[in-house]
Design a protein around this motif. Structure first.
Motif, PDB file in Angstrom:
ATOM      1  N   THR A  55       0.829  -1.223   0.000  1.00 19.26           N
ATOM      2  CA  THR A  55       0.000   0.000   0.000  1.00 19.26           C
ATOM      3  C   THR A  55       0.857   1.264   0.000  1.00 19.26           C
ATOM      4  N   TYR A  56       1.977   1.211   0.739  1.00 19.39           N
ATOM      5  CA  TYR A  56       2.863   2.362   0.941  1.00 19.39           C
ATOM      6  C   TYR A  56       2.033   3.502   1.529  1.00 19.39           C
ATOM      7  N   TYR A  57       1.951   4.687   0.915  1.00 16.89           N
ATOM      8  CA  TYR A  57       1.138   5.769   1.497  1.00 16.89           C
ATOM      9  C   TYR A  57      -0.267   5.853   0.874  1.00 16.89           C
ATOM     10  N   SER A  73      -6.102  -3.468  -0.197  1.00 20.60           N
ATOM     11  CA  SER A  73      -4.660  -3.269  -0.319  1.00 20.60           C
ATOM     12  C   SER A  73      -3.959  -3.880   0.893  1.00 20.60           C
ATOM     13  N   ILE A  74      -2.868  -4.592   0.625  1.00 24.08           N
ATOM     14  CA  ILE A  74      -2.156  -5.317   1.692  1.00 24.08           C
ATOM     15  C   ILE A  74      -0.787  -4.673   1.933  1.00 24.08           C
ATOM     16  N   GLU A  75      -0.515  -4.280   3.175  1.00 21.53           N
ATOM     17  CA  GLU A  75       0.764  -3.643   3.517  1.00 21.53           C
ATOM     18  C   GLU A  75       1.377  -4.353   4.718  1.00 21.53           C
ATOM     19  N   ALA A  76       2.669  -4.691   4.629  1.00 26.79           N
ATOM     20  CA  ALA A  76       3.314  -5.464   5.684  1.00 26.79           C
ATOM     21  C   ALA A  76       3.927  -4.588   6.776  1.00 26.79           C
ATOM     22  N   GLN A  77       4.160  -3.327   6.487  1.00 22.02           N
ATOM     23  CA  GLN A  77       4.841  -2.484   7.498  1.00 22.02           C
ATOM     24  C   GLN A  77       3.816  -1.717   8.326  1.00 22.02           C
ATOM     25  N   LEU A  98      -3.206  -5.421   7.202  1.00 17.59           N
ATOM     26  CA  LEU A  98      -1.819  -5.497   7.657  1.00 17.59           C
ATOM     27  C   LEU A  98      -1.303  -6.927   7.569  1.00 17.59           C
ATOM     28  N   GLY A  99      -0.192  -7.099   6.885  1.00 21.36           N
ATOM     29  CA  GLY A  99       0.428  -8.423   6.807  1.00 21.36           C
ATOM     30  C   GLY A  99       1.190  -8.587   5.504  1.00 21.36           C
ATOM     31  N   ARG A 100       1.811  -9.762   5.363  1.00 18.97           N
ATOM     32  CA  ARG A 100       2.579 -10.014   4.135  1.00 18.97           C
ATOM     33  C   ARG A 100       1.639 -10.527   3.052  1.00 18.97           C
ATOM     34  N   SER A 101       1.784  -9.985   1.872  1.00 18.75           N
ATOM     35  CA  SER A 101       0.852 -10.355   0.795  1.00 18.75           C
ATOM     36  C   SER A 101       0.890 -11.848   0.495  1.00 18.75           C
ATOM     37  N   GLU A 102       2.078 -12.449   0.603  1.00 23.23           N
ATOM     38  CA  GLU A 102       2.183 -13.881   0.303  1.00 23.23           C
ATOM     39  C   GLU A 102       1.406 -14.727   1.325  1.00 23.23           C
ATOM     40  N   ASP A 103       1.139 -14.149   2.519  1.00 22.42           N
ATOM     41  CA  ASP A 103       0.357 -14.865   3.536  1.00 22.42           C
ATOM     42  C   ASP A 103      -1.135 -14.557   3.408  1.00 22.42           C
ATOM     43  N   LEU A 122       0.409  -6.032  -8.401  1.00 24.59           N
ATOM     44  CA  LEU A 122       1.440  -6.591  -7.527  1.00 24.59           C
ATOM     45  C   LEU A 122       2.614  -5.614  -7.406  1.00 24.59           C
ATOM     46  N   ASP A 123       2.718  -5.001  -6.233  1.00 24.95           N
ATOM     47  CA  ASP A 123       3.725  -3.949  -6.039  1.00 24.95           C
ATOM     48  C   ASP A 123       4.345  -4.016  -4.639  1.00 24.95           C
ATOM     49  N   ALA A 124       4.255  -5.198  -3.996  1.00 23.31           N
ATOM     50  CA  ALA A 124       4.845  -5.346  -2.655  1.00 23.31           C
ATOM     51  C   ALA A 124       6.312  -5.689  -2.808  1.00 23.31           C
ATOM     52  N   HIS A 125       7.165  -4.887  -2.243  1.00 25.52           N
ATOM     53  CA  HIS A 125       8.596  -5.200  -2.238  1.00 25.52           C
ATOM     54  C   HIS A 125       9.347  -4.199  -1.373  1.00 25.52           C
ATOM     55  N   LEU A 126      10.545  -4.574  -1.015  1.00 22.61           N
ATOM     56  CA  LEU A 126      11.423  -3.677  -0.269  1.00 22.61           C
ATOM     57  C   LEU A 126      11.665  -2.433  -1.119  1.00 22.61           C
ATOM     58  N   CYS A 127      11.526  -1.253  -0.515  1.00 26.11           N
ATOM     59  CA  CYS A 127      11.846  -0.034  -1.267  1.00 26.11           C
ATOM     60  C   CYS A 127      12.272   1.057  -0.286  1.00 26.11           C
ATOM     61  N   THR A 136      11.764   0.244   3.618  1.00 33.33           N
ATOM     62  CA  THR A 136      10.461  -0.260   4.045  1.00 33.33           C
ATOM     63  C   THR A 136      10.586  -1.733   4.422  1.00 33.33           C
ATOM     64  N   PHE A 137       9.468  -2.394   4.592  1.00 31.35           N
ATOM     65  CA  PHE A 137       9.422  -3.814   4.961  1.00 31.35           C
ATOM     66  C   PHE A 137      10.221  -4.666   3.963  1.00 31.35           C
ATOM     67  N   GLY A 138      10.928  -5.647   4.490  1.00 32.41           N
ATOM     68  CA  GLY A 138      11.635  -6.597   3.621  1.00 32.41           C
ATOM     69  C   GLY A 138      13.130  -6.530   3.811  1.00 32.41           C
TER      70      GLY A 138
HETATM   71  C1  LIG Z   1       6.804   0.336  -3.946  1.00 32.11           C
HETATM   72  S1  LIG Z   1       5.937   0.409  -2.450  1.00 32.11           S
HETATM   73  C2  LIG Z   1       4.264   0.304  -2.972  1.00 32.11           C
HETATM   74  C3  LIG Z   1       3.790   1.561  -3.654  1.00 32.11           C
HETATM   75  C4  LIG Z   1       2.281   1.642  -3.812  1.00 32.11           C
HETATM   76  N1  LIG Z   1       1.741   0.444  -4.407  1.00 32.11           N
HETATM   77  C5  LIG Z   1       1.940   2.835  -4.662  1.00 32.11           C
HETATM   78  O1  LIG Z   1       1.712   2.640  -5.872  1.00 32.11           O
HETATM   79  O2  LIG Z   1       1.932   3.952  -4.145  1.00 32.11           O
HETATM   80  C6  LIG Z   1       6.197  -1.186  -1.787  1.00 32.11           C
HETATM   81  C7  LIG Z   1       5.469  -1.428  -0.454  1.00 32.11           C
HETATM   82  O3  LIG Z   1       5.397  -2.829  -0.248  1.00 32.11           O
HETATM   83  C8  LIG Z   1       5.532  -3.083   1.144  1.00 32.11           C
HETATM   84  N2  LIG Z   1       5.941  -4.486   1.267  1.00 32.11           N
HETATM   85  C9  LIG Z   1       7.179  -5.020   1.129  1.00 32.11           C
HETATM   86  N3  LIG Z   1       7.119  -6.372   1.229  1.00 32.11           N
HETATM   87  C10 LIG Z   1       5.813  -6.681   1.406  1.00 32.11           C
HETATM   88  C11 LIG Z   1       5.105  -7.905   1.556  1.00 32.11           C
HETATM   89  N4  LIG Z   1       5.733  -9.078   1.521  1.00 32.11           N
HETATM   90  N5  LIG Z   1       3.752  -7.868   1.705  1.00 32.11           N
HETATM   91  C12 LIG Z   1       3.098  -6.681   1.725  1.00 32.11           C
HETATM   92  N6  LIG Z   1       3.719  -5.487   1.608  1.00 32.11           N
HETATM   93  C13 LIG Z   1       5.054  -5.493   1.450  1.00 32.11           C
HETATM   94  C14 LIG Z   1       6.558  -2.070   1.592  1.00 32.11           C
HETATM   95  O4  LIG Z   1       6.492  -1.872   2.981  1.00 32.11           O
HETATM   96  C15 LIG Z   1       6.151  -0.843   0.764  1.00 32.11           C
HETATM   97  O5  LIG Z   1       5.244  -0.048   1.460  1.00 32.11           O
END
Ligand SMILES: C[S@@+](CC[C@H](N)C(=O)[O-])C[C@H]1O[C@@H](n2cnc3c(N)ncnc32)[C@H](O)[C@@H]1O
Length: 209
Positions: A55-57, A73-77, A98-103, A122-127, A136-138
């Protein structure tokens, strides 16, 4: 002046900074969010459920809420989850989890099987958190959950009439950056599951045939 022209003019004024910045980068990837949002809008499906991972912000979540019947929207942090939940509290068709998308992805899909069409971003990743200047998370070796996400999604392809999957940051899929697979992985996934694919503005787009 026509309403369309006024809207276009306002859109340009609002986004002038990121568009100028993009021009200074010779229109290279990644495209500004405002351009990526146009790709998501273009690939929307009627009356669809949108699921976003990461989700980020909540900037993209806002856009998705306007074009979807419901957006999850799923956000892990935790702190990003808290802020986006607050920012999006007035958006009635948005759920932030709140949680990891893979879960959580499987549970979210299972709870929404009554939708005819589904779009998944699909946009969950360390950033880099650009406001706090922290990561961020990861972590580096486990930066993206994309392999597990795509494996999970496979199970539900028959449950929906139309399925669009949009995977961001395709430039990173070169098989040698963090744990990103190569682009071939996504192309093969599409072939195996009878999907068409294309790339626009750094987004890999998979569409069920
Ligand atoms: C690039 S940002 C997402 C940007 C957002 N989708 C947007 O378009 O504004 C990546 C987000 O994924 C989260 N994240 C990282 N690993 C994750 C996971 N395994 N499950 C869910 N969220 C995760 C990070 O904490 C970060 O907030």
């Amino acid at each position: 002046m026509k309403l369309r022209t006024i809207k276009y003019f306002l859109w340009t004024i609002l986004n002038i900074k990121s568009l100028k910045n993009w021009k200074n980068r010779n229109f290279s990837t990644p495209s500004p969010d405002v351009i990526k949002h146009q790709v998501l809008i273009k690939n929307n499906l009627n009356n669809s459920l949108w699921i976003e991972t990461g989700t980020y912000y909540g900037n993209t979540t806002k856009v998705l809420s306007k074009i979807s019947k419901k957006t999850v929207s799923i956000e892990a942090q935790k702190d990003l989850y808290d802020s986006s939940k607050k920012i999006l509290s007035n958006f009635g068709n948005v759920e932030i989890i709140l949680g990891r998308s893979e879960d959580l992805l499987e549970k979210v899909i299972l709870e929404n099987l009554d939708f005819e069409n589904i779009c998944i971003y699909l946009d969950a990743h360390l950033c880099q958190d650009h406001l706090k200047n922290t990561k961020t998370f990861g972590n580096e070796i486990d930066a993206t959950p994309i392999l597990r996400e795509m494996e999970l999604i496979k199970k539900f392809l028959k449950s929906f009439k139309k399925v669009n999957i949009l995977i961001d940051d395709i430039r990173l899929f070169n098989g040698s950056f963090q744990n990103y697979p190569s682009k071939d992985f996504l192309v093969d996934w599409c072939k195996e599951n009878d999907f068409l694919w294309e790339i626009e503005h750094d987004i890999f787009i998979c569409k069920k045939k």
